[in-house]
Motif scaffolding. Structure first.
Motif, short mmCIF file in Angstrom:
data_model
loop_
_atom_site.label_atom_id
_atom_site.label_comp_id
_atom_site.label_asym_id
_atom_site.label_seq_id
_atom_site.Cartn_x
_atom_site.Cartn_y
_atom_site.Cartn_z
N LYS A 103 0.83 -1.21 0.00
CA LYS A 103 0.00 0.00 0.00
C LYS A 103 0.86 1.26 0.00
CE LYS A 103 -4.22 1.65 0.10
NZ LYS A 103 -5.09 1.47 -1.09
N GLU A 106 2.60 1.54 -3.53
CA GLU A 106 1.65 1.86 -4.59
C GLU A 106 1.15 3.30 -4.50
OE1 GLU A 106 -1.44 -1.08 -4.69
OE2 GLU A 106 -0.20 -2.49 -5.85
N GLU A 107 0.85 3.76 -3.30
CA GLU A 107 0.38 5.15 -3.14
C GLU A 107 1.49 6.14 -3.47
OE1 GLU A 107 -1.63 6.12 0.47
OE2 GLU A 107 -3.22 4.63 0.17
N LEU A 109 3.97 5.66 -5.62
CA LEU A 109 4.13 5.66 -7.07
C LEU A 109 3.01 6.45 -7.75
CD1 LEU A 109 5.21 1.94 -7.60
CD2 LEU A 109 6.63 3.94 -8.09
N GLU A 110 1.80 6.25 -7.28
CA GLU A 110 0.64 6.95 -7.86
C GLU A 110 0.71 8.46 -7.63
OE1 GLU A 110 -2.72 5.06 -6.07
OE2 GLU A 110 -2.41 3.16 -7.11
N SER A 111 1.25 8.87 -6.50
CA SER A 111 1.32 10.30 -6.18
C SER A 111 2.52 10.99 -6.79
CB SER A 111 1.36 10.49 -4.66
OG SER A 111 2.58 9.98 -4.14
N TYR A 139 8.23 -3.63 -7.93
CA TYR A 139 7.86 -2.33 -8.48
C TYR A 139 9.06 -1.64 -9.12
CZ TYR A 139 3.51 -2.85 -5.85
OH TYR A 139 2.31 -3.31 -5.35
#
Length: 438
Positions: A103, A106-107, A109-111, A139
């Protein structure tokens, strides 16, 4: 009337008719049997293929979560409650922290706070570090971990074997600049400075008068893991304050428990380190049913029990900023803390219990002997909490806890007889008498 005379020709003809009928019938039956068998084979093959499709997961990350919820038979029978343990030690990285690692990355990378090729840094007593080191390569990222040197040595060995860089540092107060969490934060800043300087060099910008970070320029960087040509920057995971931790359990662990119990759950209990598991699960369950009670089990040296039961975390003399040494007087690892984290503040807690090191040690040996469960220190403490909740609520209730990790990463301390003997923690119990159950 003349008697009927049966000639040999008549008998032969009748016999031939009967044989033909039987022969035809046999083949019809055989065809039917073969057809049925073929149909069953096709059906079986179809079922098998469908099953294979359902059991296939997309890589390592997809294998994290959806862990089994098992009945802990010995504790259930001893208390008259259904005590259930969620087997988080079956995650690929071996602990509940795999969910958090996924989590957080992933957050990030997304941000846009982290890019492939970047370094994820973290200060951890072990489990989160192992999970980050396990997940980061999936990742395309690297991992740099700062760990207190009093943590079980096998944890560092595992992290290094996973390809991450490990810094072992002496345990100090969180207010000290060299607390392992603060060093991890600096390492991320250094990686970002290094990446920035390389981008400036690539752009032809003169950096001759570049300022120094922690007494050295990017070119003088001491940490080999941060000097890779492929580094795209650093990201401090910040498991204690990053609410991705809480969300991992609010969106994953909590819903799984609710589904696996079909909503038939009376209580949830867990210890807290970062507070993410307790916060995410408690909030989700109480939103589904406000009658579900959620409890904390706290190890020695931690202030959370006082905060939950009395509203006061510690006396002025015990404030973590005034401590000169490691504040935890416990052999358990990864649980207990003397400050309120952002994750813990999200928890909805109805009460708390204090556990002891001796109870955790005895519980781990009891579970191994009675259930074949080889658990680590925090899992054992959680099971102590489950029994305490069962005693408080009485028979007939369903209580869920978390089996965070196995005993495999606790061999040099929690499961070492010589180490335990030094602290007077050699297990002696026959049953659960250490919790008042005979």
């Amino acid at each position: 009337m003349a008697p009927l005379k049966i000639t040999g020709a008549v008998v032969a003809a009748a016999t031939m008719v009967m044989l033909s009928y039987c022969y035809l019938g046999f083949f019809r039956f055989s065809d039917k049997l073969e057809s049925c068998s073929s149909s069953k084979k096709k059906k079986k093959t179809k079922t098998k293929t469908k099953k294979e499709k359902l059991s296939t997961r997309n890589g390592l990350v997809d294998a994290i979560g959806n862990t089994p919820l098992i009945r802990i038979n010995s504790l259930s029978e001893a208390t008259g409650c259904e005590i259930l343990g969620k087997c988080e030690f079956l995650n690929p990285g071996g602990s509940v922290k795999d969910r958090v690692a996924v989590k957080i990355i992933e957050e990030a990378l997304e941000s846009g706070k982290l890019f492939p090729g970047g370094i994820v840094t973290e200060g951890s007593a072990g489990s989160t570090a192992i999970s980050l080191a396990t997940v980061a390569p999936a990742y395309g990222c690297q991992c740099h971990v700062v760990i207190p040197d009093d943590a079980a040595i096998e944890k560092s060995q595992i992290i290094e074997a996973l390809g991450a860089t490990v810094e072992r540092v002496r345990p100090v107060s969180i207010t000290h600049k060299d607390h392992f969490v603060n060093i991890a934060r600096r390492r991320a800043d250094e990686a970002n400075d290094l990446a920035s300087s390389k981008r400036r060099l690539a752009s032809g910008i003169n950096i001759a008068h570049q300022g120094k970070t922690n007494g050295c320029t990017a070119e003088e960087e001491k940490e080999p893991s941060l000097s890779s040509e492929s580094v795209t920057g650093g990201f401090f995971a910040d498991q204690f304050e990053n609410l991705a931790n809480y969300r991992a359990h609010y969106e994953g662990t909590g819903p799984e428990i609710w589904q696996q119990t079909h909503g038939n759950i009376d209580a949830f209990v867990a210890a807290a380190g970062t507070g993410g598991t307790l916060a995410g699960v408690s909030r989700f369950l109480q939103e589904k049913n406000e009658k579900v009670k959620c409890f904390l089990i706290d190890p020695p040296g931690s202030g959370l029990y006082n905060k939950v039961t009395r509203g006061v975390m510690y006396t002025r003399e015990e404030a973590e900023g005034r401590r000169l040494k490691n504040p935890f007087d416990t052999i358990t690892e990864g649980i207990g803390i003397n400050r309120l984290t952002q994750n813990f503040l999200m928890a909805k807690i109805d009460g708390g219990f204090r556990g002891t090191d001796k109870e955790a040690v005895e519980m781990s040996r009891f579970l191994l002997k009675k259930d074949g469960l080889f658990v680590g220190s925090s899992s054992a403490m959680n099971c102590v909490g489950a029994v305490r909740v069962a005693q408080a609520l009485g028979p007939g209730h369903t209580i869920v806890t978390i089996l965070c990790e196995s005993g495999m990463r606790h061999l040099s301390k929690f499961h070492d007889p010589q180490y335990l003997a030094l602290y007077g923690l050699t297990p002696t119990a026959v049953g659960l008498e250490f919790l008042g159950i005979k």
